[in-house]
Each structure stands twice: as C-alpha cells, then as structure tokens.
Design a protein around this motif. Structure first.
Motif, PDB file in Angstrom:
ATOM      1  N   ARG A   1       1.222  16.708  -6.863  1.00 57.58           N
ATOM      2  CA  ARG A   1       1.106  16.493  -5.414  1.00 57.58           C
ATOM      3  C   ARG A   1       2.257  15.654  -4.880  1.00 57.58           C
ATOM      4  NH1 ARG A   1      -5.272  15.253  -4.727  1.00 57.58           N
ATOM      5  NH2 ARG A   1      -6.025  17.092  -5.787  1.00 57.58           N
ATOM      6  N   ARG A   2       3.429  15.895  -5.423  1.00 58.07           N
ATOM      7  CA  ARG A   2       4.654  15.299  -4.869  1.00 58.07           C
ATOM      8  C   ARG A   2       5.188  16.355  -3.905  1.00 58.07           C
ATOM      9  NH1 ARG A   2       6.057   9.942  -6.209  1.00 58.07           N
ATOM     10  NH2 ARG A   2       8.261  10.466  -6.126  1.00 58.07           N
ATOM     11  N   PRO A   3       5.179  16.076  -2.597  1.00 57.16           N
ATOM     12  CA  PRO A   3       5.445  17.148  -1.634  1.00 57.16           C
ATOM     13  C   PRO A   3       6.927  17.440  -1.399  1.00 57.16           C
ATOM     14  CG  PRO A   3       4.739  15.150  -0.530  1.00 57.16           C
ATOM     15  CD  PRO A   3       4.816  14.825  -1.978  1.00 57.16           C
TER      16      PRO A   3
ATOM     17  N   GLY B   1       0.783  -1.231   0.000  1.00 58.12           N
ATOM     18  CA  GLY B   1       0.000   0.000   0.000  1.00 58.12           C
ATOM     19  C   GLY B   1       0.812   1.276   0.000  1.00 58.12           C
ATOM     20  N   CYS B   2       0.079   2.406  -0.064  1.00 58.70           N
ATOM     21  CA  CYS B   2       0.719   3.714  -0.104  1.00 58.70           C
ATOM     22  C   CYS B   2      -0.259   4.760   0.427  1.00 58.70           C
ATOM     23  CB  CYS B   2       1.108   4.051  -1.543  1.00 58.70           C
ATOM     24  SG  CYS B   2       1.847   5.677  -1.665  1.00 58.70           S
ATOM     25  N   ASN B   3       0.223   5.631   1.315  1.00 54.94           N
ATOM     26  CA  ASN B   3      -0.654   6.673   1.872  1.00 54.94           C
ATOM     27  C   ASN B   3      -0.534   8.005   1.151  1.00 54.94           C
ATOM     28  OD1 ASN B   3      -1.368   4.809   3.720  1.00 54.94           O
ATOM     29  ND2 ASN B   3      -0.574   5.883   5.513  1.00 54.94           N
ATOM     30  N   MET B   4       0.314   8.085   0.126  1.00 60.67           N
ATOM     31  CA  MET B   4       0.467   9.347  -0.604  1.00 60.67           C
ATOM     32  C   MET B   4      -0.712   9.487  -1.575  1.00 60.67           C
ATOM     33  SD  MET B   4       3.191  10.409   0.731  1.00 60.67           S
ATOM     34  CE  MET B   4       4.251  11.520  -0.095  1.00 60.67           C
ATOM     35  N   LYS B   5      -0.782  10.703  -2.144  1.00 60.14           N
ATOM     36  CA  LYS B   5      -1.899  10.922  -3.061  1.00 60.14           C
ATOM     37  C   LYS B   5      -1.389  11.599  -4.314  1.00 60.14           C
ATOM     38  CE  LYS B   5      -5.787  11.169   0.152  1.00 60.14           C
ATOM     39  NZ  LYS B   5      -5.139  10.674   1.354  1.00 60.14           N
ATOM     40  N   CYS B   6      -0.331  11.068  -4.906  1.00 59.47           N
ATOM     41  CA  CYS B   6       0.177  11.675  -6.141  1.00 59.47           C
ATOM     42  C   CYS B   6      -0.995  11.742  -7.131  1.00 59.47           C
ATOM     43  CB  CYS B   6       1.326  10.850  -6.700  1.00 59.47           C
ATOM     44  SG  CYS B   6       2.691  10.718  -5.524  1.00 59.47           S
ATOM     45  N   SER B   7      -1.157  12.895  -7.758  1.00 63.54           N
ATOM     46  CA  SER B   7      -2.423  13.131  -8.460  1.00 63.54           C
ATOM     47  C   SER B   7      -2.604  12.279  -9.712  1.00 63.54           C
ATOM     48  CB  SER B   7      -2.548  14.611  -8.822  1.00 63.54           C
ATOM     49  OG  SER B   7      -1.491  14.995  -9.668  1.00 63.54           O
ATOM     50  N   TYR B   8      -1.513  11.664 -10.193  1.00 61.21           N
ATOM     51  CA  TYR B   8      -1.584  10.859 -11.414  1.00 61.21           C
ATOM     52  C   TYR B   8      -1.738   9.371 -11.127  1.00 61.21           C
ATOM     53  CZ  TYR B   8       3.199  10.393  -9.838  1.00 61.21           C
ATOM     54  OH  TYR B   8       4.295  10.183  -9.046  1.00 61.21           O
ATOM     55  N   CYS B   9      -1.633   8.971  -9.842  1.00 58.55           N
ATOM     56  CA  CYS B   9      -1.316   7.571  -9.553  1.00 58.55           C
ATOM     57  C   CYS B   9      -2.513   6.761  -9.063  1.00 58.55           C
ATOM     58  CB  CYS B   9      -0.206   7.521  -8.510  1.00 58.55           C
ATOM     59  SG  CYS B   9       0.333   5.845  -8.166  1.00 58.55           S
ATOM     60  N   ILE B  10      -2.647   5.555  -9.601  1.00 59.25           N
ATOM     61  CA  ILE B  10      -3.776   4.678  -9.269  1.00 59.25           C
ATOM     62  C   ILE B  10      -3.444   3.752  -8.093  1.00 59.25           C
ATOM     63  CG2 ILE B  10      -3.162   2.741 -10.801  1.00 59.25           C
ATOM     64  CD1 ILE B  10      -6.113   2.680 -11.696  1.00 59.25           C
ATOM     65  N   VAL B  11      -2.140   3.713  -7.718  1.00 58.41           N
ATOM     66  CA  VAL B  11      -1.702   2.721  -6.711  1.00 58.41           C
ATOM     67  C   VAL B  11      -2.441   2.812  -5.366  1.00 58.41           C
ATOM     68  CG1 VAL B  11       0.278   1.938  -5.326  1.00 58.41           C
ATOM     69  CG2 VAL B  11       0.538   2.294  -7.783  1.00 58.41           C
ATOM     70  N   PRO B  12      -2.622   4.023  -4.789  1.00 62.47           N
ATOM     71  CA  PRO B  12      -3.314   4.046  -3.496  1.00 62.47           C
ATOM     72  C   PRO B  12      -4.713   3.434  -3.589  1.00 62.47           C
ATOM     73  CG  PRO B  12      -2.253   6.146  -3.908  1.00 62.47           C
ATOM     74  CD  PRO B  12      -2.151   5.353  -5.186  1.00 62.47           C
ATOM     75  N   ASP B  13      -5.333   3.569  -4.769  1.00 61.93           N
ATOM     76  CA  ASP B  13      -6.650   3.008  -5.000  1.00 61.93           C
ATOM     77  C   ASP B  13      -6.600   1.486  -5.099  1.00 61.93           C
ATOM     78  OD1 ASP B  13      -9.138   4.186  -5.252  1.00 61.93           O
ATOM     79  OD2 ASP B  13      -9.275   3.577  -7.368  1.00 61.93           O
TER      80      ASP B  13
ATOM     81  N   GLY C   1       8.746  -2.142  -1.618  1.00 68.37           N
ATOM     82  CA  GLY C   1       7.601  -1.407  -1.082  1.00 68.37           C
ATOM     83  C   GLY C   1       7.370  -0.190  -1.949  1.00 68.37           C
ATOM     84  N   GLN C   2       6.182   0.425  -1.839  1.00 71.46           N
ATOM     85  CA  GLN C   2       5.920   1.629  -2.657  1.00 71.46           C
ATOM     86  C   GLN C   2       6.798   2.784  -2.206  1.00 71.46           C
ATOM     87  OE1 GLN C   2       4.570   1.753  -5.373  1.00 71.46           O
ATOM     88  NE2 GLN C   2       3.373  -0.105  -5.420  1.00 71.46           N
ATOM     89  N   ILE C   3       6.948   2.952  -0.879  1.00 67.98           N
ATOM     90  CA  ILE C   3       7.894   3.956  -0.363  1.00 67.98           C
ATOM     91  C   ILE C   3       8.655   3.263   0.763  1.00 67.98           C
ATOM     92  CG2 ILE C   3       8.212   6.253   0.594  1.00 67.98           C
ATOM     93  CD1 ILE C   3       5.638   7.139  -0.502  1.00 67.98           C
ATOM     94  N   VAL C   4       9.720   2.574   0.395  1.00 70.06           N
ATOM     95  CA  VAL C   4      10.364   1.703   1.389  1.00 70.06           C
ATOM     96  C   VAL C   4      10.891   2.471   2.591  1.00 70.06           C
ATOM     97  CG1 VAL C   4      11.032  -0.369   0.097  1.00 70.06           C
ATOM     98  CG2 VAL C   4      12.421   1.703  -0.069  1.00 70.06           C
TER      99      VAL C   4
HETATM  100 FE1  SF4 Z   1       2.282   6.319  -3.824  1.00 72.40          FE
HETATM  101 FE2  SF4 Z   1       4.344   6.235  -5.502  1.00 72.40          FE
HETATM  102 FE3  SF4 Z   1       1.845   6.304  -6.460  1.00 72.40          FE
HETATM  103 FE4  SF4 Z   1       2.849   8.452  -5.322  1.00 72.40          FE
HETATM  104  S1  SF4 Z   1       3.620   7.459  -7.219  1.00 72.40           S
HETATM  105  S2  SF4 Z   1       0.837   7.611  -4.923  1.00 72.40           S
HETATM  106  S3  SF4 Z   1       4.126   7.594  -3.736  1.00 72.40           S
HETATM  107  S4  SF4 Z   1       2.766   4.678  -5.251  1.00 72.40           S
END
Ligand code: SF4
Ligand code: SAH
Length: 452
Positions: free
Chosen positions: A281-283, A157-169, A201-204
């Motif tokens: 939304r990459r902080p 999983g991943c708790n970030m919310k990068c605006s382009y990314c489907i992974v958290p979903d 991991g997504q953000i090891v």
């Molecule tokens: Fe998470 Fe990486 Fe997707 Fe950003 S790009 S939401 S950090 S998996």
C-alpha cells in the motif's frame, strides 16, 4: 525521532533537579524509550528491562518506565510481562513522564525514611491516551552539550496506511507544529552554537498540509525550509524522511536556491517491484521513485541518496526481489538500510497468507547487502584525493584521539587535529584514505581560518 523524544524527557528531568546518567547502576529512575517498527527492537527492550530488575535489590526505590511506541501499542499488558515496571507512557505523553516518575520516587524515598526495609512492587501507572497538540511538546533540548548538530521534531504521526507498518497505530494522526515555533526552536539552538539541524517527521514533505495553506505554489514544508534557511548563523539543514507522495517540484527546486540544504536525502524506497509496492500500500510506482531521484540529482549534481528497503515482504517472489536489486544498481544509492520484513500486530500484512521463511528473508538480506555495500564502498573510494566540506562534530566514539566530521552528503570523515579549534566548524578537508564506509581526511587550514 526516539532519540529526540528521549532528549525532551531528559531535559524535563534536568529542569526538575535531576542529573542524567548512562550508568544504570547509579540511577534512581530507569526509562527505556521503545521502538515497535520491528519485533527485534521490542524484544531487545523487553530483555533489557527484564534484566534490570536486579537494581531493585540494592536500590529498592528505583523507578522503572517504558515510554514510546511499544508502551503505546502494548499498554497495560506490559505490567504482566514485566512485574517490576512502574510506568508505561505512550507517544503523546512524553511531557508527563517527569511528573509520574518524580511523584513515585519522592513518595518512595519519604516512606523509606520511616522504614528502611521497605520494598516496592510496581506502581503500574499507564498513560497512553491521545493528547491534543502533543506535537508542540517536543521542543526543548538538553543544555549541557557542545554538539553542533541537533534534531528538531516538526510533526508527529502519519496518515498513510502502509500495510506492514505499526507507526500509524503507535503515533496517531499527522500533526504539524507552527512554522514560527519551529523557527524559534532552531534560533535558540543556533544561539547555543548549533550549526546543523535535522528536521524530523514520518513524511516531512507532507508537513502542515492539513493545517497550513500553500503560498505562491509552495507547500508548507518548503515554506518552513525557507524560514529555517533565513536563520543567521545556521549553516546546514537536513530533513528525514521524505516520501514519494507529495514530493513535488517546489521541493526539488528548493535545492537550487537554498544552499544550506545539504546534498543528501534519505529517501525510503521499500521495494523496486510495483507488485510489492501495491501489496505494501505504498501509493507510487517504481518509475515515479526513480524520476524523483533523477530530478534531485539534476537539481544538485553532488546529491547523495540513501534509502530503506524491506526484503521478504509476504508474497515477494525471486523476480520481485531481482527488480529491487536492479533498481539499487541503477540508482546507485550511497547507502541503504535493508530490513527483513517483520510481522507487526494490527497490520494487514501480518495476516497475509504468503509469509516467507526467515531463511529466505535472511538470504535476500545478505544478497542485497552485498550489492549495496559494493556500490557504497566504490563511491567512497572514489572520494580519496578529493577535497570535501565537513562539519566537525566532536571526538570519535571509537578513538577519542580523533575527531568525527560529516560531509554534506552525510559521509563520515575522521580527522586529526585540535578539538578546540575544529569542533563546531565547517571547513574543507582533503580525503587521504578510505576503509569501506569510513573516510579519513586532513583539515585544510586556510579554509578553517576563513571559517574563523
Ligand atoms: Fe507512515 Fe512511513 Fe509507516 Fe508508511 S512506512 S505508514 S509512511 S510511517
Ligand atoms: N515514515 C518513513 C518510515 C518510517 S519506519 C517512510 O515511510 O518512509 C522506518 C523504516 O522501517 C521504514 O522505511 C521501513 O523500511 C522499515 N519498516 C517499517 N515497518 C517494517 C516492518 N514491519 N518490517 C520491516 N521493516 C519495517
């Protein structure tokens, strides 16, 4: 990560008495593990599954399944797209795949004994629910392999919310496995002959931040690295991917006192423009990314850095793109995956107004690749004549008479020699040729004797 998840599923089937075949014409069950990060990957998986319906004609009992991210995000709707599909299993349910597929298969084979002409429609089992502690289910490896390298999933999983990314979903909230479980998995791999592990991991670097405390100012990830480093017989440790957020000095420092950590990080930058990073939304700012790269090179002067970059994000101007190019030239990445921005469902960037044309994306992709490749090849050419430490991993795919090996910087070196003597060993090799991305080397026998 998908490869690792697939391995877990394969292991459950072999434990259940099945054998794994790469030949789809022989298979009783055909499972496609899917990635959703870009649309292209989804289309490929759908195309492949569609074309495999032909096997039903000769082998009517064949069970078809989709697993992974696309299964998670599309769920039931996949049965409409692919009528012959039997099973759709999401990213937190890999451990259930065997049960579902085996159940259907046994049932079909039994019914077929009574009526040889029986044909089947899709069974339509869909399981994409959340599962508590699913991160702890990806822990077993296929037994029948001599590969001295292995992937180990440390979190999901991943708790970030990068605006382009489907992974958290598709992968849910960040969840880490206990350090002790990961260490035990690595120990069992080493007992089997594994020399190098890659922690996934997504953000090891954020591993365990919500579950485990800091100790002596060290993050749970650095604690994990120290614990894995202490395993006798393990020679190399890699991890992927780290993120600029939470990339603190304890991790930089770890590279000065943990020699088994390889001198390579795959460190996704995404863009060199602060304006685009903000829209993504990459902080972090580009300056911060550069600062971490510089610290890593100071900690390990032979450090190789590779990265991911997205081109053609909505609203990316020529100036934004040029900032990315400038940064690539400044940091001189050893390699870089360049992705054309792909609109993903349920992501904020997909609804941004200023979507760029495929032509612009493709043009920027090609221009950036030319810069990236020139740098990568120049750096590889400079290695000709040097001696590098390599881990020999096995026969090369392109030419089975030669052997593949990797330097700590993750560069591929092709060797000639006796596989029985070289595979699974770490030794030195003299680099005598470079053809762009591939290096050719000769093992230095004295260093091999030391390794033995
Ligand atoms: Fe998470 Fe990486 Fe997707 Fe950003 S790009 S939401 S950090 S998996
Ligand atoms: N968690 C990692 C990245 C995982 S996804 C990180 O944040 O660093 C792997 C890569 O796919 C990303 O680094 C990104 O470059 C690319 N990617 C993700 N979503 C994308 C999209 N919608 N279009 C194009 N590339 C994308």
């Amino acid at each position: 990560m998908n490869e690792r998840d697939s391995e877990q599923v394969a292991r459950m089937f072999t434990e259940g008495g099945y054998t794994v075949t790469k030949d789809e014409f022989k298979a009783d069950a055909i499972l496609v593990n899917t990635c959703s990060v870009r649309d292209q990957a989804e289309q490929k998986a759908l195309g492949k599954m569609g074309s495999m319906v032909q096997h039903r004609k000769k082998r009517p009992h064949v069970v078809y399944g989709f697993m992974g991210c696309m299964a998670q995000s599309r769920g039931q709707e996949l049965f409409q797209n692919v009528p012959h599909l039997d099973v759709v299993v999401g990213t937190q349910k890999y451990h259930k795949v065997f049960e579902y597929v085996d159940g259907i298969l046994q049932n079909r084979l039994e019914r077929r004994m009574d009526d040889l002409k029986l044909t089947y429609k899709g069974d339509h089992i869909c399981d994409i629910d959340e599962e508590k502690d699913s991160q702890n289910t990806i822990k077993d490896h296929v037994k029948e392999t001599t590969d001295p390298t292995a992937f180990v999933s440390i979190m999901q999983g991943c708790n970030m919310k990068c605006s382009y990314c489907i992974v958290p979903d598709t992968r849910g909230r960040e969840r880490g496995r206990p350090i002790q479980d990961i260490v035990e998995e690595c120990e069992s791999l080493v007992a089997r002959g594994v020399k190098e592990v890659t922690l996934l991991g997504q953000i090891v670097n954020l591993y365990g931040r919500t579950e485990f405390p800091k100790v002596d100012g060290k993050s749970p990830f650095v604690q994990l690295l120290e614990a894995v480093h202490a395993i006798e017989g393990l020679e190399r440790i890699r991890f992927t991917s780290p993120h600029p957020i939470g990339y603190r000095d304890d991790l930089v420092e770890a590279f000065t006192y943990l020699p088994k950590l390889c001198s390579h990080i795959h460190f996704p930058m995404q863009s060199g423009s602060d304006r685009i990073l903000k829209l993504m939304r990459r902080p972090y700012k580009n300056e911060k990314f550069i600062e971490i790269c510089k610290k890593m090179k100071a900690a390990r002067p032979d450090m190789a850095i590779t990265t991911d970059i997205i081109v053609g994000f909505p609203g990316e101007t020529e100036e934004d793109f040029e900032e990315t190019v400038k940064c690539v030239k400044e940091l001189e990445f050893d390699n870089c995956f360049v992705f054309r921005y792909s609109q993903r469902r349920n992501t904020p960037a997909a609804d941004m107004l200023d979507q760029l044309s495929e032509k612009v994306k493709e043009d920027r992709n090609q221009r950036l690749l030319a810069v990236v490749n020139e740098i990568a090849q120049r750096k590889n050419n400079a290695l000709v004549g040097t001696v590098q430490e390599v881990l020999c991993t096995g026969p090369s795919k392109n030419n089975p008479n030669t052997l593949n090996s990797r330097t700590p910087q993750n560069k591929i070196v092709i060797l000639e020699g006796n596989p029985d003597r070289l595979v699974g060993k770490v030794f030195k090799a003299k680099i005598h040729e470079c053809t762009g991305f591939t290096l050719y080397g000769t093992p230095i026998i004295e260093s091999l004797e030391e390794a033995e």
